[in-house]
Design an enzyme around this catalytic site. Structure first.
Site, mmCIF file in Angstrom:
data_model
loop_
_atom_site.group_PDB
_atom_site.id
_atom_site.type_symbol
_atom_site.label_atom_id
_atom_site.label_comp_id
_atom_site.label_asym_id
_atom_site.label_seq_id
_atom_site.Cartn_x
_atom_site.Cartn_y
_atom_site.Cartn_z
ATOM 1 N N LYS A 6 0.851 -1.570 0.386
ATOM 2 C CA LYS A 6 -0.298 0.125 0.196
ATOM 3 C C LYS A 6 0.875 1.561 0.240
ATOM 4 O O LYS A 6 0.586 2.237 -0.667
ATOM 5 C CB LYS A 6 -1.159 -0.222 1.042
ATOM 6 N N ASN A 7 1.682 1.414 1.046
ATOM 7 C CA ASN A 7 2.649 2.137 1.204
ATOM 8 C C ASN A 7 3.476 2.410 0.168
ATOM 9 O O ASN A 7 4.141 3.658 -0.106
ATOM 10 C CB ASN A 7 3.474 2.676 2.276
ATOM 11 N N ARG A 47 0.614 13.707 13.165
ATOM 12 C CA ARG A 47 1.468 13.330 11.734
ATOM 13 C C ARG A 47 1.962 14.895 10.778
ATOM 14 O O ARG A 47 0.900 14.714 10.140
ATOM 15 C CB ARG A 47 0.517 12.622 10.867
ATOM 16 N N ASP A 78 -5.395 7.968 9.070
ATOM 17 C CA ASP A 78 -5.749 7.190 10.447
ATOM 18 C C ASP A 78 -5.099 8.348 11.242
ATOM 19 O O ASP A 78 -4.320 9.269 11.853
ATOM 20 C CB ASP A 78 -4.783 6.046 10.235
#
EC number: 2.5.1.7
Length: 424
Positions: free
Chosen positions: A22-23, A123, A118
């Site tokens: 995914k990343n 972040r 999320d």
């Protein structure tokens, strides 16, 4: 609301294939907009965030063809023009911020809603802004929209104050079409940073040093479309490995790169779990309760924060007391009360979870609050006695491809439901 019902207590047995990372996939999709012509990505996972990115690119004028059977995504960039991505789509995922550097480098202007994703702690995107500003961009906020412009980006020295995967990739993407050479220091070293650098180079770019703490990008005037295979997902692999161990099962994972999951394998072996490397496959056998160990999350090549929740679930059944320290995100332990609801004995003190292993967990209604928290609850439910109902599975589906099909293939007794109807 998507719900997963699990009737636990069955050891997982069998073989499954790990999907694309995914990343790596999301920044690669964004990177296709840097290139003229057509780019093709293979081994693309069929997950929610990829579908969102497809729609984002289509909204900017790209033609995106998707082959879900073979996991092939083809992007034609001839019709792309500067514009503002759909607010609700872009703000629903974290990786939408890559469009900022890409559109700025290619078209001299960009507008991207503040990213979502999320809720695992603070972040900030300040390192992204710092890097793009160093390249000559003017950046400002406009009622929840990040706006940027620059007549031409120019190479610069960029020192990242913290090791950030997102900021490393963001600056690398933007610098690929900048005038001159950019040196990025204190870089993230994750394999998906290397994957993005490899794609830029395949398109005609000049990136060196990816995978180390210093990356050099010599800007070019033009990139052209290329083909790249997405690397296997290390966190999906780690999740299945811990599920096999936690259920005392025997699972073989195909399509893995063992060096990418070395920290996870090392900790599982330390806990007494059998881990066998078989080339591009890994077999995990859990014969008894794991042993208590201590775990500390760190940037790559340390133990990944994205596997911490699943490891905490596994160690809730260990013999003895484990100490798990989360150094990256302060809210990574939000799932702990849900495990406690299932009978786990865990106490959180600051950034450390003290896990006193119990002999068994019990099924209960629980709620997933993010991708990895949900994954931890899934593997806990697989090992628990009785039935576990996990609400909020839409979070988990953002990062795990064909989760219920793979669970069924390994012999789990599960049913995925959406709005009261069974999902086929």
């Amino acid at each position: 609301m998507t719900t997963l019902r699990i009737r636990g207590g069955r050891p997982l047995q069998g073989t499954i294939r790990v999907g694309g990372r995914k990343n790596a996939t999301l920044p690669l999709i964004a990177a296709t907009l840097l290139a003229d012509g057509t780019s093709r990505l293979e081994n693309v996972p069929q997950i929610h965030d990829v579908m969102v990115y497809r729609k984002l690119l289509t909204g900017l004028g790209a033609r995106v063809d998707w082959d879900p059977v073979h996991g092939i995504l083809t992007v034609h960039t001839g019709g792309v023009r500067p514009g503002e991505p759909d607010y609700h789509l872009a703000s629903s995922i974290r990786a939408s911020y890559y469009l900022l550097g890409v559109m700025l480098a290619r078209y001299g202007e960009a507008s991207v809603p503040m990213p979502g994703g999320d809720n695992i702690g603070h972040r900030p995107v300040d390192q992204h802004f710092k890097g793009l500003s160093a390249l000559g961009a003017e950046i400002w906020m406009d009622r929840g929209i990040i706006r940027a412009r620059a007549r031409r980006l120019r190479g610069a020295h960029v020192y990242l104050d913290i090791i950030s995967v997102g900021a490393t990739i963001q600056v690398m993407l933007a610098a690929s079409l900048a005038e001159g050479t950019t040196v990025i220091q204190n870089c993230a070293r994750e394999p998906h940073v290397v994957a993005v650098a490899n794609f830029i180079n395949a398109c005609g770019g000049k990136v060196t040093g990816a995978g180390t703490d210093t990356i050099r990008v010599r800007g070019v005037d033009r990139l052209v479309g290329a083909t790249q295979t997405v690397i296997p997902d290390d966190i999906e692999a780690g999740t299945w490995m811990m599920a096999a161990a936690m259920t005392q099962g025997d699972v073989t994972l195909q399509n893995v790169i063992p060096t990418h999951i070395t920290p996870i394998m090392a900790k599982l072996r330390e806990a007494g779990v059998e881990v066998h490397e078989l080339g591009d496959a890994v077999r995990v056998v859990g014969r008894e309760r794991p042993k208590a160990i201590n775990v500390k999350t760190l940037p790559y090549p340390g133990f990944p924060t994205d596997a911490q929740s699943q490891m905490t679930a596994l160690l809730s059944l260990a013999e003895g007391t484990s100490y798990i320290t989360e150094t990256l995100y302060e809210d990574r332990f939000r799932f702990v009360p849900e495990l406690v609801r299932m009978g786990a004995q865990i106490r959180v003190e600051g950034r450390t979870a003290i896990v006193k292993g119990v002999e068994r967990l019990y099924g209960a209604p629980v709620e997933a609050t993010d991708i990895r928290a949900g994954a931890a609850l899934v593997i806990a439910g697989l090992a628990a006695e009785g039935e576990t109902t996990i609400y909020g599975m839409e979070h988990v589906q953002r990062g795990y491809e064909k989760l219920e099909q793979k669970l069924l293939a390994l012999g789990a007794d599960v049913q995925m439901e959406r709005q009261g109807a069974a999902v086929v």
